[in-house]
Design a protein around this motif. Structure first.
Motif, PDB file in Angstrom:
ATOM      1  N   GLN A   1       0.831  -1.195   0.000  1.00 44.14           N
ATOM      2  CA  GLN A   1       0.000   0.000   0.000  1.00 44.14           C
ATOM      3  C   GLN A   1       0.874   1.258   0.000  1.00 44.14           C
ATOM      4  OE1 GLN A   1      -3.270  -0.037  -0.379  1.00 44.14           O
ATOM      5  NE2 GLN A   1      -3.325  -2.287  -0.347  1.00 44.14           N
ATOM      6  N   PRO A   2       0.581   2.230  -0.854  1.00 45.51           N
ATOM      7  CA  PRO A   2       1.454   3.408  -0.968  1.00 45.51           C
ATOM      8  C   PRO A   2       1.531   4.251   0.292  1.00 45.51           C
ATOM      9  CG  PRO A   2      -0.591   3.718  -2.220  1.00 45.51           C
ATOM     10  CD  PRO A   2      -0.552   2.283  -1.804  1.00 45.51           C
ATOM     11  N   ASN A   3       0.505   4.197   1.160  1.00 44.98           N
ATOM     12  CA  ASN A   3       0.505   5.013   2.373  1.00 44.98           C
ATOM     13  C   ASN A   3       0.932   4.243   3.617  1.00 44.98           C
ATOM     14  OD1 ASN A   3      -0.346   7.422   1.107  1.00 44.98           O
ATOM     15  ND2 ASN A   3      -2.463   6.698   1.113  1.00 44.98           N
ATOM     16  N   ALA A   4       1.451   3.049   3.430  1.00 50.64           N
ATOM     17  CA  ALA A   4       2.004   2.305   4.573  1.00 50.64           C
ATOM     18  C   ALA A   4       3.190   3.076   5.134  1.00 50.64           C
ATOM     19  CB  ALA A   4       2.429   0.911   4.130  1.00 50.64           C
TER      20      ALA A   4
ATOM     21  N   ASP B   1      17.252  -5.108  26.244  1.00 49.65           N
ATOM     22  CA  ASP B   1      17.593  -6.433  25.725  1.00 49.65           C
ATOM     23  C   ASP B   1      16.402  -7.129  25.080  1.00 49.65           C
ATOM     24  OD1 ASP B   1      16.325  -6.664  28.202  1.00 49.65           O
ATOM     25  OD2 ASP B   1      17.262  -8.594  28.650  1.00 49.65           O
ATOM     26  N   GLN B   2      15.207  -6.575  25.261  1.00 49.90           N
ATOM     27  CA  GLN B   2      14.006  -7.076  24.617  1.00 49.90           C
ATOM     28  C   GLN B   2      13.196  -5.882  24.109  1.00 49.90           C
ATOM     29  OE1 GLN B   2      12.358 -11.085  26.277  1.00 49.90           O
ATOM     30  NE2 GLN B   2      12.636  -9.775  28.050  1.00 49.90           N
ATOM     31  N   TRP B   3      12.656  -6.030  22.903  1.00 52.06           N
ATOM     32  CA  TRP B   3      11.950  -4.923  22.282  1.00 52.06           C
ATOM     33  C   TRP B   3      10.658  -5.412  21.641  1.00 52.06           C
ATOM     34  CZ3 TRP B   3      13.443   0.260  22.163  1.00 52.06           C
ATOM     35  CH2 TRP B   3      14.729   0.536  22.649  1.00 52.06           C
ATOM     36  N   PHE B   4       9.587  -4.639  21.831  1.00 51.86           N
ATOM     37  CA  PHE B   4       8.299  -4.950  21.208  1.00 51.86           C
ATOM     38  C   PHE B   4       8.157  -4.167  19.912  1.00 51.86           C
ATOM     39  CE2 PHE B   4       3.777  -4.215  20.418  1.00 51.86           C
ATOM     40  CZ  PHE B   4       3.261  -5.501  20.538  1.00 51.86           C
ATOM     41  N   GLY B   5       7.767  -4.866  18.853  1.00 54.38           N
ATOM     42  CA  GLY B   5       7.454  -4.223  17.590  1.00 54.38           C
ATOM     43  C   GLY B   5       5.990  -4.442  17.258  1.00 54.38           C
ATOM     44  N   GLY B   6       5.350  -3.449  16.658  1.00 59.27           N
ATOM     45  CA  GLY B   6       3.929  -3.549  16.350  1.00 59.27           C
ATOM     46  C   GLY B   6       3.645  -3.457  14.862  1.00 59.27           C
ATOM     47  N   VAL B   7       2.653  -4.231  14.420  1.00 62.26           N
ATOM     48  CA  VAL B   7       2.161  -4.159  13.044  1.00 62.26           C
ATOM     49  C   VAL B   7       0.648  -4.016  13.096  1.00 62.26           C
ATOM     50  CG1 VAL B   7       2.011  -5.277  10.790  1.00 62.26           C
ATOM     51  CG2 VAL B   7       4.015  -5.693  12.252  1.00 62.26           C
ATOM     52  N   THR B   8       0.131  -2.969  12.491  1.00 57.90           N
ATOM     53  CA  THR B   8      -1.311  -2.798  12.308  1.00 57.90           C
ATOM     54  C   THR B   8      -1.594  -2.945  10.825  1.00 57.90           C
ATOM     55  OG1 THR B   8      -1.617  -1.379  14.244  1.00 57.90           O
ATOM     56  CG2 THR B   8      -3.231  -1.190  12.485  1.00 57.90           C
ATOM     57  N   CYS B   9      -2.528  -3.824  10.481  1.00 63.19           N
ATOM     58  CA  CYS B   9      -2.686  -4.228   9.085  1.00 63.19           C
ATOM     59  C   CYS B   9      -3.682  -3.393   8.289  1.00 63.19           C
ATOM     60  CB  CYS B   9      -3.091  -5.702   9.020  1.00 63.19           C
ATOM     61  SG  CYS B   9      -1.826  -6.820   9.698  1.00 63.19           S
ATOM     62  N   THR B  10      -4.713  -2.836   8.938  1.00 66.74           N
ATOM     63  CA  THR B  10      -5.756  -2.131   8.194  1.00 66.74           C
ATOM     64  C   THR B  10      -5.637  -0.619   8.356  1.00 66.74           C
ATOM     65  OG1 THR B  10      -7.378  -2.173   9.986  1.00 66.74           O
ATOM     66  CG2 THR B  10      -7.311  -4.085   8.503  1.00 66.74           C
ATOM     67  N   ASN B  11      -6.440   0.088   7.560  1.00 68.53           N
ATOM     68  CA  ASN B  11      -6.303   1.547   7.505  1.00 68.53           C
ATOM     69  C   ASN B  11      -7.231   2.303   8.451  1.00 68.53           C
ATOM     70  OD1 ASN B  11      -8.807   1.351   6.204  1.00 68.53           O
ATOM     71  ND2 ASN B  11      -7.912   1.568   4.155  1.00 68.53           N
TER      72      ASN B  11
ATOM     73  N   ASP C   1      -1.846  -0.231   6.218  1.00 64.55           N
ATOM     74  CA  ASP C   1      -2.840   0.563   5.493  1.00 64.55           C
ATOM     75  C   ASP C   1      -3.684  -0.234   4.498  1.00 64.55           C
ATOM     76  OD1 ASP C   1      -3.750   3.336   5.415  1.00 64.55           O
ATOM     77  OD2 ASP C   1      -3.120   3.353   3.323  1.00 64.55           O
ATOM     78  N   HIS C   2      -3.853  -1.537   4.719  1.00 60.04           N
ATOM     79  CA  HIS C   2      -4.689  -2.328   3.822  1.00 60.04           C
ATOM     80  C   HIS C   2      -6.172  -2.075   4.120  1.00 60.04           C
ATOM     81  CE1 HIS C   2      -1.657  -4.859   1.882  1.00 60.04           C
ATOM     82  NE2 HIS C   2      -1.037  -4.920   3.045  1.00 60.04           N
ATOM     83  N   PRO C   3      -7.014  -2.012   3.103  1.00 57.86           N
ATOM     84  CA  PRO C   3      -8.464  -1.998   3.344  1.00 57.86           C
ATOM     85  C   PRO C   3      -8.895  -3.324   3.955  1.00 57.86           C
ATOM     86  CG  PRO C   3      -7.940  -1.356   1.076  1.00 57.86           C
ATOM     87  CD  PRO C   3      -6.685  -1.903   1.672  1.00 57.86           C
TER      88      PRO C   3
ATOM     89  N   ASN D   1       2.402 -11.140   2.031  1.00 57.84           N
ATOM     90  CA  ASN D   1       3.758 -10.837   1.580  1.00 57.84           C
ATOM     91  C   ASN D   1       4.387  -9.705   2.383  1.00 57.84           C
ATOM     92  OD1 ASN D   1       3.680 -12.859  -0.379  1.00 57.84           O
ATOM     93  ND2 ASN D   1       2.835 -11.496  -1.943  1.00 57.84           N
ATOM     94  N   ASP D   2       3.577  -8.707   2.762  1.00 57.93           N
ATOM     95  CA  ASP D   2       4.090  -7.647   3.640  1.00 57.93           C
ATOM     96  C   ASP D   2       4.553  -8.240   4.974  1.00 57.93           C
ATOM     97  OD1 ASP D   2       3.620  -5.618   1.829  1.00 57.93           O
ATOM     98  OD2 ASP D   2       1.770  -4.911   2.778  1.00 57.93           O
TER      99      ASP D   2
END
Length: 285
Positions: free
Chosen positions: A5-8, A53-63, A105-107, A121-122
């Motif tokens: 998505q272009p706005n990711a 020594d430990q780190w949280f990463g976040g992914v939000t999939c929708t817009n 930013d996926h619908p 794939n993302d």
């Protein structure tokens, strides 16, 4: 990183270089909507909070375009709601000290599609770059179709990685359906007691949802308190806030396992437990 998505966007709260922020991630949350991570993956956020020594990463999939909106947000357009929800999610990443916050930013229609490959794939690219030890995503019995779409895409992405790059543990978390029904021996217990202040700070960031008509902040802490109190009927409470998880690790370790069969086996186990208890009291066993 280049996403579909272009706005990711990729946001790094402490300003570290992108490669470093991704590489240091040990716990990764993959959620459907802005605020899902804070509600379902607080265990991972807490495990990593204020540590180096430990780190949280976040992914939000929708817009965030399909958000409910009343009160002060009643007149907001989809574009305005998408913008404010993105800002709220990045603010939560700052408060929680996340290593990185990725918003794809996926619908929702794309996430729920059985044929679209963009989200999978993302996620595969993110997982390959972060190689987390633990992944938190939605549980496979969640009643929200978009949540199921995210969980399935995440599992398929992990299955496409070389085995040495796959996470050691994958946890399906509670949001739009609790896991109280899961047999006690199959529950993953995540104790998040004594940090209600941090939980409230993270949950309260999402004003567009709370003032917009959904008291997720109260409901989330209430579910955790209920889990802790009602977990064991014959013992005093060992926790004050407890999150239940479904173990999805076998589905990543063994590519031949059927995803639907895995969760339905848990459902059947619950069904049999209810039936057997009733039959015992009815004198049928």
């Amino acid at each position: 990183m280049k996403f579909h998505q272009p706005n990711a966007e990729l946001f790094i709260p402490d300003g570290s270089p992108e490669a470093e922020a991704l590489r240091r991630t040990t716990h990764l949350g993959i959620g459907a909507h802005q605020d899902d991570l804070e509600f379902m993956a607080f265990h991972g956020i807490l495990r990593c909070f204020a540590r180096d020594d430990q780190w949280f990463g976040g992914v939000t999939c929708t817009n965030g375009a399909g958000s409910s909106r009343t009160g002060p947000y009643a007149g907001f357009s989809d574009q305005e709601m998408m913008s404010i929800r993105r800002q709220e999610q990045n603010t939560a990443a700052v408060i929680g000290g996340y290593s990185a916050m990725i918003q794809l930013d996926h619908p929702s229609s794309v996430v729920k599609s059985a044929t679209e490959q963009g989200l999978k794939n993302d996620l595969k690219e993110i997982l390959a770059a972060t190689r987390p030890d633990v992944v938190y995503t939605h549980n496979l019995a969640d009643k929200h179709d978009t949540h199921i779409g995210v969980a399935v895409a995440a599992l398929l992405a992990m299955r496409e990685l070389p085995r040495e790059q796959r996470p050691k543990q994958v946890i399906g978390c509670e949001v739009w359906r609790g896991l109280d029904w899961l047999s006690d021996e199959d529950k993953l217990l995540m104790d998040v007691s004594n940090r209600d202040n941090l939980a409230a700070s993270l949950n309260g960031v999402f004003d567009s949802q709370i003032a917009g008509g959904k008291r997720y902040d109260l409901a989330t802490l209430g579910r955790r308190a209920a889990n802790a109190t009602f977990f064991n009927s014959h013992a005093t409470d060992a926790s004050t806030q407890l999150i239940f998880g479904m173990d999805l690790t076998p589905l990543v370790e063994d590519d031949t396992l059927d995803v639907a069969d895995h969760v339905c086996a848990h459902v059947e186990k619950f069904r049999n437990d209810v039936r057997d208890k009733l039959n015992q009291r009815l004198g049928k066993i």
